[in-house]
Each structure stands twice: as C-alpha cells, then as structure tokens.
Design a protein around this motif. Structure first.
Motif, PDB file in Angstrom:
ATOM      1  N   PHE A  29     -93.038 -56.867  76.396  1.00 37.14           N
ATOM      2  CA  PHE A  29     -93.134 -58.095  77.180  1.00 37.14           C
ATOM      3  C   PHE A  29     -92.203 -58.019  78.391  1.00 37.14           C
ATOM      4  CE2 PHE A  29     -94.324 -60.767  73.190  1.00 37.14           C
ATOM      5  CZ  PHE A  29     -95.453 -59.992  73.033  1.00 37.14           C
ATOM      6  N   GLY A  30     -91.020 -57.480  78.168  1.00 34.00           N
ATOM      7  CA  GLY A  30     -90.058 -57.370  79.262  1.00 34.00           C
ATOM      8  C   GLY A  30     -90.519 -56.432  80.358  1.00 34.00           C
ATOM      9  N   THR A  31     -91.037 -55.264  79.964  1.00 37.62           N
ATOM     10  CA  THR A  31     -91.475 -54.295  80.969  1.00 37.62           C
ATOM     11  C   THR A  31     -92.754 -54.736  81.672  1.00 37.62           C
ATOM     12  OG1 THR A  31     -92.621 -52.988  79.263  1.00 37.62           O
ATOM     13  CG2 THR A  31     -90.378 -52.316  79.839  1.00 37.62           C
ATOM     14  N   SER A  32     -93.455 -55.717  81.097  1.00 39.68           N
ATOM     15  CA  SER A  32     -94.668 -56.248  81.737  1.00 39.68           C
ATOM     16  C   SER A  32     -94.347 -57.393  82.697  1.00 39.68           C
ATOM     17  CB  SER A  32     -95.666 -56.741  80.676  1.00 39.68           C
ATOM     18  OG  SER A  32     -96.246 -55.658  79.991  1.00 39.68           O
ATOM     19  N   ALA A  33     -93.074 -57.724  82.823  1.00 35.52           N
ATOM     20  CA  ALA A  33     -92.683 -58.816  83.721  1.00 35.52           C
ATOM     21  C   ALA A  33     -93.150 -58.594  85.159  1.00 35.52           C
ATOM     22  CB  ALA A  33     -91.164 -59.013  83.673  1.00 35.52           C
ATOM     23  N   PRO A  34     -93.080 -57.353  85.704  1.00 34.16           N
ATOM     24  CA  PRO A  34     -93.582 -57.159  87.076  1.00 34.16           C
ATOM     25  C   PRO A  34     -95.066 -57.480  87.206  1.00 34.16           C
ATOM     26  CG  PRO A  34     -92.155 -55.350  86.452  1.00 34.16           C
ATOM     27  CD  PRO A  34     -92.404 -56.149  85.197  1.00 34.16           C
ATOM     28  N   GLU A  35     -95.883 -57.058  86.215  1.00 35.83           N
ATOM     29  CA  GLU A  35     -97.313 -57.374  86.248  1.00 35.83           C
ATOM     30  C   GLU A  35     -97.531 -58.891  86.230  1.00 35.83           C
ATOM     31  OE1 GLU A  35     -96.065 -54.968  84.362  1.00 35.83           O
ATOM     32  OE2 GLU A  35     -97.477 -53.315  84.065  1.00 35.83           O
ATOM     33  N   LEU A  36     -96.735 -59.580  85.407  1.00 41.40           N
ATOM     34  CA  LEU A  36     -96.849 -61.035  85.315  1.00 41.40           C
ATOM     35  C   LEU A  36     -96.530 -61.679  86.664  1.00 41.40           C
ATOM     36  CD1 LEU A  36     -97.249 -63.617  83.662  1.00 41.40           C
ATOM     37  CD2 LEU A  36     -94.839 -63.466  82.975  1.00 41.40           C
ATOM     38  N   ALA A  37     -95.444 -61.216  87.290  1.00 36.33           N
ATOM     39  CA  ALA A  37     -95.039 -61.786  88.577  1.00 36.33           C
ATOM     40  C   ALA A  37     -96.105 -61.559  89.643  1.00 36.33           C
ATOM     41  CB  ALA A  37     -93.706 -61.164  89.017  1.00 36.33           C
ATOM     42  N   VAL A  38     -96.619 -60.320  89.701  1.00 34.76           N
ATOM     43  CA  VAL A  38     -97.650 -59.988  90.697  1.00 34.76           C
ATOM     44  C   VAL A  38     -98.891 -60.839  90.500  1.00 34.76           C
ATOM     45  CG1 VAL A  38     -99.286 -58.200  91.425  1.00 34.76           C
ATOM     46  CG2 VAL A  38     -96.865 -57.634  91.141  1.00 34.76           C
ATOM     47  N   ASN A  39     -99.319 -61.010  89.240  1.00 35.81           N
ATOM     48  CA  ASN A  39    -100.554 -61.745  88.980  1.00 35.81           C
ATOM     49  C   ASN A  39    -100.422 -63.244  89.186  1.00 35.81           C
ATOM     50  OD1 ASN A  39    -101.613 -59.192  88.067  1.00 35.81           O
ATOM     51  ND2 ASN A  39    -103.128 -60.363  86.929  1.00 35.81           N
ATOM     52  N   ILE A  40     -99.256 -63.788  88.859  1.00 34.49           N
ATOM     53  CA  ILE A  40     -99.057 -65.228  89.086  1.00 34.49           C
ATOM     54  C   ILE A  40     -99.115 -65.521  90.579  1.00 34.49           C
ATOM     55  CG2 ILE A  40     -97.415 -67.135  88.911  1.00 34.49           C
ATOM     56  CD1 ILE A  40     -98.808 -66.392  86.275  1.00 34.49           C
ATOM     57  N   VAL A  41     -98.443 -64.696  91.370  1.00 33.49           N
ATOM     58  CA  VAL A  41     -98.478 -64.869  92.829  1.00 33.49           C
ATOM     59  C   VAL A  41     -99.901 -64.683  93.339  1.00 33.49           C
ATOM     60  CG1 VAL A  41     -97.730 -63.902  95.039  1.00 33.49           C
ATOM     61  CG2 VAL A  41     -96.083 -64.170  93.171  1.00 33.49           C
ATOM     62  N   SER A  42    -100.608 -63.666  92.824  1.00 29.52           N
ATOM     63  CA  SER A  42    -101.990 -63.405  93.247  1.00 29.52           C
ATOM     64  C   SER A  42    -102.908 -64.561  92.879  1.00 29.52           C
ATOM     65  CB  SER A  42    -102.506 -62.113  92.598  1.00 29.52           C
ATOM     66  OG  SER A  42    -101.758 -61.000  93.017  1.00 29.52           O
ATOM     67  N   ALA A  43    -102.646 -65.181  91.714  1.00 31.51           N
ATOM     68  CA  ALA A  43    -103.471 -66.312  91.272  1.00 31.51           C
ATOM     69  C   ALA A  43    -103.345 -67.487  92.235  1.00 31.51           C
ATOM     70  CB  ALA A  43    -103.064 -66.739  89.868  1.00 31.51           C
ATOM     71  N   PHE A  44    -102.119 -67.804  92.632  1.00 35.44           N
ATOM     72  CA  PHE A  44    -101.911 -68.927  93.546  1.00 35.44           C
ATOM     73  C   PHE A  44    -102.460 -68.628  94.939  1.00 35.44           C
ATOM     74  CE2 PHE A  44     -98.592 -70.269  90.439  1.00 35.44           C
ATOM     75  CZ  PHE A  44     -99.063 -71.568  90.239  1.00 35.44           C
ATOM     76  N   LYS A  45    -102.457 -67.334  95.306  1.00 34.33           N
ATOM     77  CA  LYS A  45    -102.990 -66.942  96.614  1.00 34.33           C
ATOM     78  C   LYS A  45    -104.492 -66.671  96.555  1.00 34.33           C
ATOM     79  CE  LYS A  45     -98.785 -64.957  98.599  1.00 34.33           C
ATOM     80  NZ  LYS A  45     -98.154 -63.743  99.192  1.00 34.33           N
ATOM     81  N   LYS A  46    -105.081 -66.799  95.327  1.00 35.39           N
ATOM     82  CA  LYS A  46    -106.510 -66.572  95.098  1.00 35.39           C
ATOM     83  C   LYS A  46    -106.935 -65.165  95.522  1.00 35.39           C
ATOM     84  CE  LYS A  46    -107.664 -71.469  95.534  1.00 35.39           C
ATOM     85  NZ  LYS A  46    -108.496 -72.491  96.178  1.00 35.39           N
ATOM     86  N   ASN A  47    -106.083 -64.186  95.220  1.00 35.44           N
ATOM     87  CA  ASN A  47    -106.386 -62.786  95.528  1.00 35.44           C
ATOM     88  C   ASN A  47    -106.775 -62.078  94.238  1.00 35.44           C
ATOM     89  OD1 ASN A  47    -106.459 -60.090  96.344  1.00 35.44           O
ATOM     90  ND2 ASN A  47    -104.801 -60.357  97.816  1.00 35.44           N
TER      91      ASN A  47
END
Length: 314
Positions: A47-65
């Motif tokens: 879960f910890g090492t997946s934090a970058p993927e989580l951050a990238v996807n949350i930002v992408s979700a709000f930007k609708k990318n």
C-alpha cells in the motif's frame, strides 16, 4: 532541462535510501506483531509503495485525464510483474508461498480481468458504480489478509517467545514512515524529471502514462522488492509486487472511478491482455513455489520487448 536531470538524480537517491529503511522497518514490525513478512508485504509495504500511483490517479481523476489514469495503472502492473519480479528473481530466486500461488496471484488476475470486462461494455466507461464494485473487491481482499494475520499470530504465539528477536517498535515505525516518504518524493521527482524530458521530445500522454509514469510510479516497488531480495526476504519482495497490483486496480482505480468516471480506450485491450498473460505466466513459474533466475530473465526481457512495442506503437 538541467533541473529535470537533477530531480532524476535526487529521486533515485531517495528511493534507494527509502527502500532500505522501509524493508528493515517492515520486517521488524512483522516480528513485533507476530505476523509473517508476507502479510506485511501485502499490506503496509504494497500500500505504501503504491502511494505514487494513488497520487497520480487522484490528480488525473480531478483533471479528467483518463488516459494517464488508466495507462498508469495498467502500465504499473505490467512493470511490477515483468520488471520488478524479473529483476528480483535475477538477483535471487524468489520463494513463493503456497497461499500466494493459490490465492493472491489468481486474485490479481481477476482484478485485471475485471478492468477488461468493465472497459469493454457499452459505453466504454468505468462508471462510479463500477468503482464501488472494485472497492468492494478490495474490502474482500483486506478481510482475507486480516484473517491470514490472525492465523499467523496464533502460530507465533505457540512458538517460544525467546526465539523471536525483540525490536524497538517506535524505531521500526519511523523507518517505515521515513522510507515511504523517501520513496514517495523520490518517485515523484523521478516522474517529474522524466516526464519533462520526454514531453520536450513530443511524446504523447498515453505513451507517457504507459511507460515513464507507469515505470516511474513503480520505482518504489522496484527499489523495495530488490532491496528485500538482496536481504534475502522473498516474502516482502513478492508480497509487495502482488499486493501492489491488487491495490492498484481494486482500490486506486476504484477510487478514481468514484471521483470521476474513467473513459476507456479500446486500444488498451492489448495492454490488458498482456497483463493477463504475464500474470498467468507468473502463476506457471510459481508452480514449484520458486521463480528462478532464468524465469526472471525471461520476464525482464519481455518488458524490454513490450517497451519497444509501445515506442513503435506511439
């Protein structure tokens, strides 16, 4: 451009240092909690090492990318199996637990199959309802891991307490938190630097998502698993890989879709099919409860071939 290269160098240093402390701290916590390293690898570490993927996807979700969001997850999971598992096995043959072969790897296969099924319905959209379904599967996975932890604890309690080396819990937690911080910032700076360089040469968002961003956000998994293998801890190494793949789809994609429905590009069917194939291949290699160096070389060589294909495909 110079700043981008500096970010890459500092990022690599941080992930290296962070991975070392994360593995040491996580292993110590496993001993203190009387649970196996595999459980810690499947939860805290993955879960910890997946934090970058989580951050990238949350930002992408709000930007609708959607292209970056989906490409990041699919590319990261392919990278985890072909590159991370491949390199780890080349360093030291990976010992595979029976439960990993029979339960965790098949669950990661189901996760990839779920994305393929949800993406190919009409319309080609992973809706908020689909996101809730994925999150429900993640809840089932957590329940399974907690049950595994209870069994581990019972087993350890039957052993002589004196045989278990006591470690300072606070120091171990500091190592884990500090390691994750190093991995997160290091991974982010590597992604930023690499993305700036590739965008300078006119590379598309989809290709960046499947290669630079996917591999970059998986650098914590790579650093952690390689460090674990060097230290002879296959349980954390493999648990981190499989746990991350499950976490990426069921939790990160699920949460991303709940925030904003994710449009699905049919071209990703090729990449998802490859993910299913390599997950099945990992199962075959694990049949004798060990992934040897030759099999690791085959996995890593396949990733190189996949990257060449992506570049040609554009």
């Amino acid at each position: 451009m110079l700043i981008s290269f500096l970010l890459l160098l500092v990022g690599f240093f941080l992930v290296s240092f962070g991975a070392d402390k994360l593995v040491e701290g996580a292993s110590n916590i496993a001993k203190r909690l009387r649970v196996s390293d595999l459980v810690i690898g499947l939860t805290i570490v993955s879960f910890g090492t997946s934090a970058p993927e989580l951050a990238v996807n949350i930002v992408s979700a709000f930007k609708k990318n959607s292209e970056i969001a989906l490409g990041n997850i699919i590319g990261s999971n392919i990278f985890n199996i072909l590159a991370v598992a491949g390199i780890s096995a080349m360093i030291r043959p990976i010992e595979v637990h029976y439960s990993t072969l029979k339960k965790e790897i098949p669950l990661s296969f189901i996760a990839a199959l779920a994305v393929l099924s949800l993406g190919n319905k009409v319309p080609s959209l992973i809706t908020r309802g689909d996101g809730i379904v994925l999150l429900s599967f993640f809840a089932i996975f957590l329940a399974y891991v907690f049950e595994m932890a209870k069994k581990d604890r019972s087993m350890f309690e039957e052993m002589e307490k004196g045989k278990l080396k006591e470690t300072n819990l606070i120091i171990s937690i500091v190592y884990v938190v500090g390691g994750l911080i190093g991995l997160t910032f290091g991974g982010r700076w590597i992604v930023t630097g690499a993305t700036d360089v590739t965008k300078f040469f006119g590379v598309s968002d989809k290709l960046i998502g499947l290669t630079i961003v996917a591999a970059g956000t998986s650098i914590p998994e790579l650093a952690t698993s390689v460090t674990a293998m060097i230290k002879g801890n296959s349980e954390i190494g493999l648990g981190n890989i499989i746990g991350s793949n499950i976490f990426n789809i069921f939790f990160i994609l699920g949460a991303t879709a709940v925030i904003n429905p994710v449009s699905y590009n049919i071209a990703l069917n090729v990449d998802l099919t490859l993910l299913l194939i390599v997950t099945a291949l990992l199962t075959i290699f694990s049949k004798d409860l060990k992934i040897n160096r030759l099999e690791g070389l085959l996995l890593f060589s396949s990733y190189i071939g996949y990257t060449v294909y992506l570049i040609i495909r554009g």
